[in-house]
Design a protein around this motif. Structure first.
Motif, PDB file in Angstrom:
ATOM      1  N   ALA A  76      43.929  32.687  40.406  1.00  0.00           N
ATOM      2  CA  ALA A  76      44.263  32.627  41.829  1.00  0.00           C
ATOM      3  C   ALA A  76      45.538  31.814  42.034  1.00  0.00           C
ATOM      4  O   ALA A  76      46.402  32.177  42.820  1.00  0.00           O
ATOM      5  CB  ALA A  76      43.106  32.036  42.616  1.00  0.00           C
ATOM      6  N   HIS A  85      48.586  33.945  39.986  1.00  0.00           N
ATOM      7  CA  HIS A  85      49.010  35.320  40.259  1.00  0.00           C
ATOM      8  C   HIS A  85      48.853  35.791  41.692  1.00  0.00           C
ATOM      9  O   HIS A  85      49.403  36.816  42.055  1.00  0.00           O
ATOM     10  CB  HIS A  85      48.231  36.298  39.366  1.00  0.00           C
ATOM     11  N   SER A  86      48.045  35.110  42.485  1.00  0.00           N
ATOM     12  CA  SER A  86      47.639  35.810  43.702  1.00  0.00           C
ATOM     13  C   SER A  86      48.290  35.308  44.983  1.00  0.00           C
ATOM     14  O   SER A  86      48.098  35.895  46.025  1.00  0.00           O
ATOM     15  CB  SER A  86      46.124  35.730  43.849  1.00  0.00           C
ATOM     16  N   GLY A 142      44.072  35.894  48.410  1.00  0.00           N
ATOM     17  CA  GLY A 142      45.416  36.165  47.918  1.00  0.00           C
ATOM     18  C   GLY A 142      45.795  37.628  48.011  1.00  0.00           C
ATOM     19  O   GLY A 142      45.256  38.382  48.809  1.00  0.00           O
ATOM     20  N   SER A 143      46.734  38.006  47.153  1.00  0.00           N
ATOM     21  CA  SER A 143      47.268  39.357  47.235  1.00  0.00           C
ATOM     22  C   SER A 143      46.313  40.374  46.643  1.00  0.00           C
ATOM     23  O   SER A 143      46.517  41.577  46.800  1.00  0.00           O
ATOM     24  CB  SER A 143      48.606  39.422  46.508  1.00  0.00           C
ATOM     25  N   GLY A 144      45.251  39.894  45.965  1.00  0.00           N
ATOM     26  CA  GLY A 144      44.311  40.834  45.386  1.00  0.00           C
ATOM     27  C   GLY A 144      44.953  41.642  44.278  1.00  0.00           C
ATOM     28  O   GLY A 144      46.090  41.405  43.898  1.00  0.00           O
ATOM     29  N   PHE A 145      44.204  42.608  43.779  1.00  0.00           N
ATOM     30  CA  PHE A 145      44.787  43.488  42.778  1.00  0.00           C
ATOM     31  C   PHE A 145      43.977  44.759  42.767  1.00  0.00           C
ATOM     32  O   PHE A 145      42.905  44.832  43.346  1.00  0.00           O
ATOM     33  CB  PHE A 145      44.800  42.830  41.396  1.00  0.00           C
ATOM     34  N   THR A 155      44.166  45.629  46.587  1.00  0.00           N
ATOM     35  CA  THR A 155      45.526  45.149  46.748  1.00  0.00           C
ATOM     36  C   THR A 155      45.727  44.687  48.189  1.00  0.00           C
ATOM     37  O   THR A 155      45.444  45.434  49.114  1.00  0.00           O
ATOM     38  CB  THR A 155      46.518  46.261  46.398  1.00  0.00           C
ATOM     39  N   SER A 161      40.523  38.892  46.302  1.00  0.00           N
ATOM     40  CA  SER A 161      39.561  39.381  45.330  1.00  0.00           C
ATOM     41  C   SER A 161      38.296  38.552  45.427  1.00  0.00           C
ATOM     42  O   SER A 161      38.316  37.411  45.878  1.00  0.00           O
ATOM     43  CB  SER A 161      40.135  39.316  43.921  1.00  0.00           C
TER      44      SER A 161
END
Lengths: 207, 610
Positions: B535, B538-539, B563-566, B597, B601
């Motif tokens: 987290a 990357h996020s 966050g930005s998720g994936f 995304t 997450s």
């Protein structure tokens, strides 16, 4: 006052020597160094320092255990922890044992000397950072349940009357995941059912 | 994979026909009662004829009523009733799969309505049926033409709801033509009209799912299959549920969400009623075995692989039967096409009849020859199968063992890699942070500025920095807290550590857990740490929620960020996710990843307590 014996317990010899020279410059002449904490108990049988200056992280035994031991067996000896650590758990444990002071290792000369003096005069001193950390931890452990965004999504849809299955397809997650969120919310709040949960959420501004 | 799918699609079409013919309505009963009367109630003929056209009425009943009504209109010279009767007969024949015969009646009905223009809605329906027959016969261009005719008429009637079947037909035809854009366009239009018609909703959703599947747009496909599943569940239609679950399972496999896949496959197996075609089950078992394998549940994987093998063996002989059936079907189709052509060229009927007789004889001779050949192949196959069976069993077992060993090796390597990564991080931190600070101190000392007050204060500053560096580096080594004070404190400490980076606010909610084994505690700790690190790194998340809650003998761990998720389908399984999988497996935890995304997450683990 300055003739009171002080013992430094630190396995970091250079640091200990540095502290000793700093103390001697300021008139504290009876300063000894012990680098292996395991010998502390036997040493204290023969010597009686007024103040222990101790680190937390040491190779064989840590300062927290040593503090507890000293408090129990030699309650008259004052303890000042000088450590790099600002971990809340260490600070809490040390306070429970009843130490007299806690200095972060990057404290300046003057702060160290004044702390030693304060403690020898019967006072207590803690670095400002230590106080901050304790305050923060008290604030954080208020234990009030907070809903996560995903939980709020689920609760919102429950409140709108959707079934678990419908919620799962609306949120693109499995039925299992929806169930987990629902269960977690009940477990967290200690409420008995979803109806209570919705009421609670509305009343506390979570929905 | 796609080959499997086309098989499933084929079966599903058959299944839909089967379930449409199930008599469930009271209308059917009343029609049957009427048909059994010594003299059918002529006054109700027309009404009953319309009732018999409902999907749940058996085709034979409809056919019988169509004929009654036709004779009645002939006898009484009720000319407007005649196309109605022809339409009913055509529909019944279509439902019975007698397509050329059906087309003949439908053309007749359409001709009458075209001429008098009295019943545009029925005319449109007739066109649609004809289009449907063309579609079955794979003459898609003709099918499109007739659907468009129907569409044009229906649009003049100012009732959008009746366009549902037309759009559905157009969408499916475009799908078969692989023109997916048009197919999606029409099917979505159809879906918009399905309110209140659960069966249509299910079928249209399913068709859309199939399209997105073929486009490999798993998320969209999943969305539509889930809608289909929901509708099938409302309808309590086991075949539909089984198919939708299988499709969802296959998607979950594609997305590497194997636990979800297993759940779907098992649900699919549960839903399949006994006595269904076995090849359907065969694929489920194979996929289920695959999913279990990926989750490390080798025992279940093996059981399902065995089930798959068993069915596949029986299929070897089935395949022969199927190829005979396929040949038969080809012959049937040809025959039907021929009949349809006859109908179209009504002027040349006599000539055509002659040639039909001749061709029919040729066909019969051909079929006899084919059956002989197939018999020969069947005998050869049985002999070959016996020889292969023993060798195959040995090989399979060996392969399995090898795979299990490989998997164990892989997880060991991953653990080592994790440890190595940690070591490298410390080394890097020491080098980058502390190393550079100390180097500057040394350089400073070498220079002639030492001894002067400004020089000393500069050194003091640098040394202070070095001390801070050491504290930060050692701060990250929180393992000691875990060993000494347990999971609860370690998680609190982790929260402090993460928040001290100043990038993330952590909300930690945990209940005291009794009887948590040290192994489980440490795996939980490292899972949380790994996810938290992700987290942070990357996020771009600003909030992290960590929850550990106990429900009877299950521990629910949730780690969620904003966050930005994936996209789990796209994100390559980095070392982090792989380690999490291994750790979860080690403590027997089931977990789901809900990541999209742009929507953060959420990892949910269910950890069994001893």
């Amino acid at each position: 006052m300055n003739d009171q014996p002080i013992l430094i317990v630190d396995d970091h010899r250079l640091f200990a020597e540095g502290v000793r020279s700093l103390l001697s410059v300021n008139g504290f002449t009876f300063v000894n160094i012990l680098s292996d904490g395991r010998q502390l108990a036997s040493l204290l049988e023969t010597q009686a320092p007024r103040l222990l200056l101790m680190d937390i992280a040491m190779e064989h035994i840590d300062g927290i255990e040593l503090s507890a031991m000293v408090r129990k067996q030699f309650p008259a000896i004052k303890i000042l922890i000088v450590s790099m650590y600002t971990k809340r758990i260490y600070i809490e444990k040390l306070l429970q044992t009843g130490i007299d002071g806690y200095l972060i290792k990057n404290a300046g000369d003057e702060e160290l000397i004044s702390t030693v003096c304060t403690i020898l005069e019967g006072g207590r001193y803690f670095s400002p950072q230590v106080g901050d950390i304790l305050l923060k931890s008290m604030h954080a452990s208020s234990g009030e349940a907070v809903l996560t965004p995903r939980e709020k999504d689920v609760l919102q849809l429950i409140a709108e009357g959707y079934s678990t299955k419908e919620i799962s397809s609306r949120l693109f997650v499995s039925v299992n995941t929806v169930e987990t969120h629902r269960k977690n919310m009940l477990l967290k709040t200690g409420l008995r059912n979803v109806a209570h949960l919705i009421k609670w959420a509305y009343e506390n501004g979570h929905l | 994979m796609l080959a499997h799918r086309s098989i499933i699609c084929g079966i599903s079409i058959i299944l839909f026909h089967v379930c449409q013919a199930q008599p469930v309505s009271v209308y059917t009963d009343s029609i049957r009662t009427c048909l059994q009367l010594p003299r059918p109630d002529t006054g109700k003929y027309y009404l009953l004829l319309r009732l018999a056209q409902l999907p749940e009425c058996p085709a034979d009943t409809l056919l019988a009523y169509g004929h009654y009504w036709y004779n009645y209109t002939e006898k009484r010279h009720i000319s407007p009733g005649r196309p109605e009767a022809l339409y009913a007969i055509g529909l019944a024949l279509y439902r019975k799969g007698m397509n050329p015969e059906a087309a003949e009646r439908l053309y007749q009905a359409a001709t009458v309505w075209e001429r008098n223009g009295r019943n545009p809605l029925q005319l449109a329906r007739t066109y649609e049926l004809i289009a449907g027959i063309h579609k079955i016969m794979q003459r898609y261009a003709d099918a499109l033409a007739y659907y468009r005719l129907a569409c044009r008429i229906k649009k003049t009637l100012n009732n959008e709801a009746i366009l549902l079947s037309t759009y559905n037909g157009l969408g499916n035809t475009f799908r078969l033509l692989h023109q997916t854009d048009s197919a999606v366009h029409y099917l979505e239009k159809a879906h918009a009209l399905t309110a209140g018609n659960e069966l249509a909703k299910a079928q249209v959703s399913n068709n859309l799912g199939n399209i997105y599947w073929s486009l490999k747009n798993w998320l969209a496909a999943r969305q539509w299959y889930q809608k289909a599943l929901q509708s099938f569940e409302t309808l309590q239609q086991p075949e539909g549920i089984a198919e939708a679950c299988f499709n969802l399972g296959a998607i979950a496999t594609q997305l590497q969400q194997y636990h979800a896949a297993i759940a779907y496959y098992n649900k699919s197996l549960e839903a399949v009623p006994t006595g269904q075609p076995v090849e359907h089950l065969e694929w489920i078992y194979e996929h289920l075995a695959d999913a279990y394998f990926h989750t490390g549940n080798f025992e279940n994987a093996y059981t399902n692989e065995r089930a798959y093998d068993k069915i596949k063996d029986s299929l070897l002989s089935l395949q022969v039967q199927q190829s005979i059936a396929a040949l038969k079907e080809k012959y049937e189709t040809e025959k039907k096409e021929h009949a349809l052509a006859l109908e179209k060229e009504r002027t040349a009927r006599l000539l055509a009849a002659n040639s039909q007789q001749f061709r029919f004889l040729c066909m019969l001779a051909g079929v006899a020859l084919l059956i002989t050949v197939m018999g020969f192949i069947m005998i050869r196959n049985i002999r070959r199968k016996q020889l292969l069976a023993a060798a195959l069993a040995g090989l399979k077992e060996k392969e399995k063992q090898q795979l299990i060993q490989e998997q164990a090796l892989k997880s060991n390597i991953a653990m080592l890699e994790g440890r190595e990564a940690e070591r490298q991080r410390i080394a890097r931190d020491l080098h980058d942070r502390l190393g550079s600070t100390l180097s500057s101190v040394r350089l400073f000392m070498q220079s002639n500025q030492t001894g002067t007050p400004p020089g000393n204060s500069k050194i003091m500053l640098l040394l202070e920095e070095a001390v801070n560096d050491v504290r930060r580096i050692s701060h990250d080594l929180s393992d000691n807290v875990l060993i000494k004070y347990g999971l609860e404190e370690a998680l609190k400490d982790l929260k402090d550590t993460i928040e001290s980076t100043g990038r993330l606010q952590v909300t930690l909610y945990q209940q005291a857990v009794d009887g948590l084994p040290a192994d489980t505690a440490s795996e939980i700790y490292y899972i949380v740490r790994e996810l938290a690190a992700n987290a942070v790194k990357h996020s771009d998340a600003s909030r992290l929620f960590i929850q550990l809650l106990q429900d009877n003998r299950l521990l629910h761990l949730t780690v969620e960020d904003n966050g930005s998720g994936f996209n789990p389908a796209v994100t390559h399984k980095g070392i982090g996710l792989h380690n999490i999988e291994i750790r979860a497996r080690k403590i027997g935890a089931q977990y789901t990843i809900d990541a999209r995304t742009g929507k953060g997450s959420c990892f949910c683990f269910a950890i069994p307590l001893p």
